[in-house]
Write an enzyme that holds these catalytic residues in place. Structure first.
Site, PDB file in Angstrom:
ATOM      1  N   ASN A  72      43.661  11.550  29.224  1.00 44.99           N
ATOM      2  CA  ASN A  72      44.792  12.228  29.556  1.00 44.99           C
ATOM      3  C   ASN A  72      44.930  12.075  31.323  1.00 44.99           C
ATOM      4  O   ASN A  72      46.149  12.091  31.687  1.00 44.99           O
ATOM      5  CB  ASN A  72      44.770  13.657  29.346  1.00 44.99           C
ATOM      6  CG  ASN A  72      43.372  14.415  29.886  1.00 44.99           C
ATOM      7  OD1 ASN A  72      42.444  13.810  29.199  1.00 44.99           O
ATOM      8  ND2 ASN A  72      43.368  15.370  30.797  1.00 44.99           N
TER       9      ASN A  72
ATOM     10  N   GLN B 147      46.558  12.520  23.571  1.00 50.72           N
ATOM     11  CA  GLN B 147      47.346  11.638  24.465  1.00 50.72           C
ATOM     12  C   GLN B 147      47.862  10.336  23.772  1.00 50.72           C
ATOM     13  O   GLN B 147      49.086   9.872  23.950  1.00 50.72           O
ATOM     14  CB  GLN B 147      46.708  11.155  25.785  1.00 50.72           C
ATOM     15  CG  GLN B 147      46.523  12.373  26.676  1.00 50.72           C
ATOM     16  CD  GLN B 147      47.652  12.841  27.394  1.00 50.72           C
ATOM     17  OE1 GLN B 147      48.570  12.137  27.556  1.00 50.72           O
ATOM     18  NE2 GLN B 147      47.831  14.050  27.685  1.00 50.72           N
TER      19      GLN B 147
ATOM     20  N   HIS C 119      53.177  19.421  21.637  1.00 46.27           N
ATOM     21  CA  HIS C 119      54.000  19.358  22.908  1.00 46.27           C
ATOM     22  C   HIS C 119      53.802  18.403  23.746  1.00 46.27           C
ATOM     23  O   HIS C 119      54.469  18.290  24.690  1.00 46.27           O
ATOM     24  CB  HIS C 119      53.706  20.919  23.625  1.00 46.27           C
ATOM     25  CG  HIS C 119      52.534  20.838  24.488  1.00 46.27           C
ATOM     26  ND1 HIS C 119      52.284  20.618  25.645  1.00 46.27           N
ATOM     27  CD2 HIS C 119      51.025  21.054  24.042  1.00 46.27           C
ATOM     28  CE1 HIS C 119      51.242  20.555  26.064  1.00 46.27           C
ATOM     29  NE2 HIS C 119      50.331  21.139  25.003  1.00 46.27           N
TER      30      HIS C 119
ATOM     31  N   CYS D 179      44.702  21.185  34.225  1.00 46.52           N
ATOM     32  CA  CYS D 179      43.645  22.116  34.033  1.00 46.52           C
ATOM     33  C   CYS D 179      42.824  22.075  35.202  1.00 46.52           C
ATOM     34  O   CYS D 179      42.158  23.103  35.609  1.00 46.52           O
ATOM     35  CB  CYS D 179      42.508  22.066  32.792  1.00 46.52           C
ATOM     36  SG  CYS D 179      43.704  21.178  31.379  1.00 46.52           S
TER      37      CYS D 179
HETATM   38  C1  LIG Z   1      46.861  18.143  26.248  1.00 42.50           C
HETATM   39  C2  LIG Z   1      45.511  17.841  25.918  1.00 42.50           C
HETATM   40  C3  LIG Z   1      44.716  18.669  25.026  1.00 42.50           C
HETATM   41  C4  LIG Z   1      45.205  20.305  24.870  1.00 42.50           C
HETATM   42  O1  LIG Z   1      46.111  20.252  23.767  1.00 42.50           O
HETATM   43  P1  LIG Z   1      46.976  21.739  23.831  1.00 42.50           P
HETATM   44  O2  LIG Z   1      47.900  21.542  22.704  1.00 42.50           O
HETATM   45  O3  LIG Z   1      47.644  21.842  25.120  1.00 42.50           O
HETATM   46  O4  LIG Z   1      45.922  22.828  23.626  1.00 42.50           O
HETATM   47  C5  LIG Z   1      43.724  18.394  24.528  1.00 42.50           C
HETATM   48  N1  LIG Z   1      43.397  17.054  24.883  1.00 42.50           N
HETATM   49  C6  LIG Z   1      43.846  16.148  25.573  1.00 42.50           C
HETATM   50  C7  LIG Z   1      43.480  14.749  25.857  1.00 42.50           C
HETATM   51  C8  LIG Z   1      45.226  16.529  25.986  1.00 42.50           C
HETATM   52  O5  LIG Z   1      45.946  15.908  26.952  1.00 42.50           O
END
Ligand SMILES: *Cc1c(COP(=O)(O)O)cnc(C)c1O
Length: 394
Positions: free
Chosen positions: A149, A177, A199, A323
């Site tokens: 990510n 991702q 999302h 985060c």
């Molecule tokens: C955004 C993300 C998550 C978390 O997903 P949520 O639906 O926001 O809990 C986990 N792993 C990766 C690689 C992400 O980019």
């Protein structure tokens, strides 16, 4: 406002919104009930599940809806840790995973599990030899993300899956991702468990799925009703499932054209930045990479200051992941690829999608040039450096 933080979340598409709307006021029925209107919704959910399963070459019975990426990661890792504890308590993951995986592993460490965090090279790619050498008699699970990510690097998933299966170890991948941005086929890529989230692909927040290959025994984390084949309780979220399925449909249908468009924007951005701003470094492999991701380090720059100034110019970007932003620790991913702390601190993640335009990219580079210049002028380190180098700069 220019939104260049699509790895953090994406805008819900109008078509996705439309697909969800009927399930709030009209088709609000509990899909588990026995009457006609509920049975109709159950059928529609089945269709949605089938569509989503097809997108990764899975069977509809292998798709389990969850609240998103974090829950899917938690479930995959904790669920297997619990169900396989008689075989062993050793799990292998990497140093560049999302916090949803890393923090889950840390939690398991407290409960007596042993976790090995394998390294990546300076390009951000997993060391396959180190992975194979780390597998022991009591290894039960390998969890390595499909694409990162922060730096967008795509891992050699098929090869990782191969190694796992050769040694009779289950393989989970966080594909949050990657899903919808690159082709994924769970059969061909030797994947046993796979996490996604809606999302990140123009779907609603609060829904995702965990793919669990048929025949794998996994403990549940959420107990209650018999939803999701008795493995994940909670009233079926019809609206979000329909929105997710629509988002998947659009994403898969347009993947090729969108990626060409996005790559074009990215190449333009990289070309301009590397040409017009000195002392920059692009982080992560340029070959094995998601089309929309750019991660750049600017020397003599402090990331938070840069983000604030970008914000004032109306540009939304990120310094690492959502985060880690807000904390003063440099990104664990950038440290893992070998960046020194001070360089990791001056890093910027730009994540583009098909809704961005070339004008937005040009405006962003123009502003970035000014911002970097201003910040460097205030930096005593930069002043020393310029004096030593005997250079005069833009
Ligand atoms: C955004 C993300 C998550 C978390 O997903 P949520 O639906 O926001 O809990 C986990 N792993 C990766 C690689 C992400 O980019």
């Amino acid at each position: 406002m220019i939104y260049l933080d699509n790895a953090a979340t994406t805008r819900v598409k109008e078509e996705v919104m439309e697909a969800m709307m009927p399930y709030f006021c009209e088709k609000f029925y509990n899909p588990s009930s026995v009457y006609g209107p509920s049975r109709n919704i159950t059928k529609e959910i089945q269709e949605a599940r089938k569509k989503i399963a097809n997108s990764i070459g899975a069977d509809e019975n292998e798709i389990y809806f969850t609240s998103g990426g974090s829950e899917s990661d938690n479930w995959a890792i904790k669920g297997i840790a619990l169900s396989q504890q008689n075989k062993g308590k050793h799990i292998i993951t990497s140093k560049i995973e999302h916090h949803a995986v890393l923090e889950t592993c840390k939690e398991l460490e407290k409960q007596g599990y042993e976790i090995t965090y394998i390294n990546v090279n300076e390009e951000g790619i997993i060391n396959l030899e180190e992975l194979e050498q780390s597998i022991k008699e009591d290894t039960i699970l390998v969890s390595i993300m499909t694409a990162n990510n922060e730096i967008g690097v795509i891992e050699p998933i098929k090869e990782i899956g191969n190694i796992c299966h050769k040694h009779n170890v289950l393989f989970h991948t966080d594909a949050v991702q990657a899903y919808g941005n690159i082709e994924i086929n769970v059969e061909e890529m030797n994947i046993d468990l796979l996490s996604t989230s809606a999302h990140k692909i123009h779907g609603p927040k609060g829904i995702g799925f965990l793919y669990i290959k048929k025949g794998i025994k996994i403990d549940s984390l959420i107990n209650g009703g018999n939803q999701e084949k008795g493995k994940r309780a909670g009233t079926t979220n019809s609206a979000l499932i329909m929105g997710f399925a629509k988002a998947v449909e659009l994403k898969i249908k347009n993947m090729k054209t969108n990626n060409e468009y996005i790559l074009n924007l990215r190449n333009h951005l990289i070309k301009r930045i590397t040409k017009e701003i000195p002392y920059v470094k692009i982080n992560g492999s340029m070959e094995q990479r998601l089309p929309g991701n750019i991660n750049i380090s600017f020397r003599f720059i402090e990331g938070e200051g840069m983000l604030l100034k970008l914000d004032m110019a109306g540009i939304c970007a990120s310094s690492g992941s959502a985060c880690t932003s807000g904390s003063l620790d440099p990104s664990h991913v950038l440290l893992a690829i070998g960046l020194p702390h001070e360089i990791a601190h001056g890093s910027l993640r730009i994540s583009i999608n098909e809704e961005n335009t070339i004008e937005e990219i040009d405006y962003t580079v123009d502003e970035l040039k000014k911002i970097i210049n201003e910040l460097r002028m205030l930096s005593p380190l930069y002043e020393d450096f310029i004096k030593k180098e005997g250079k005069i700069n833009v």
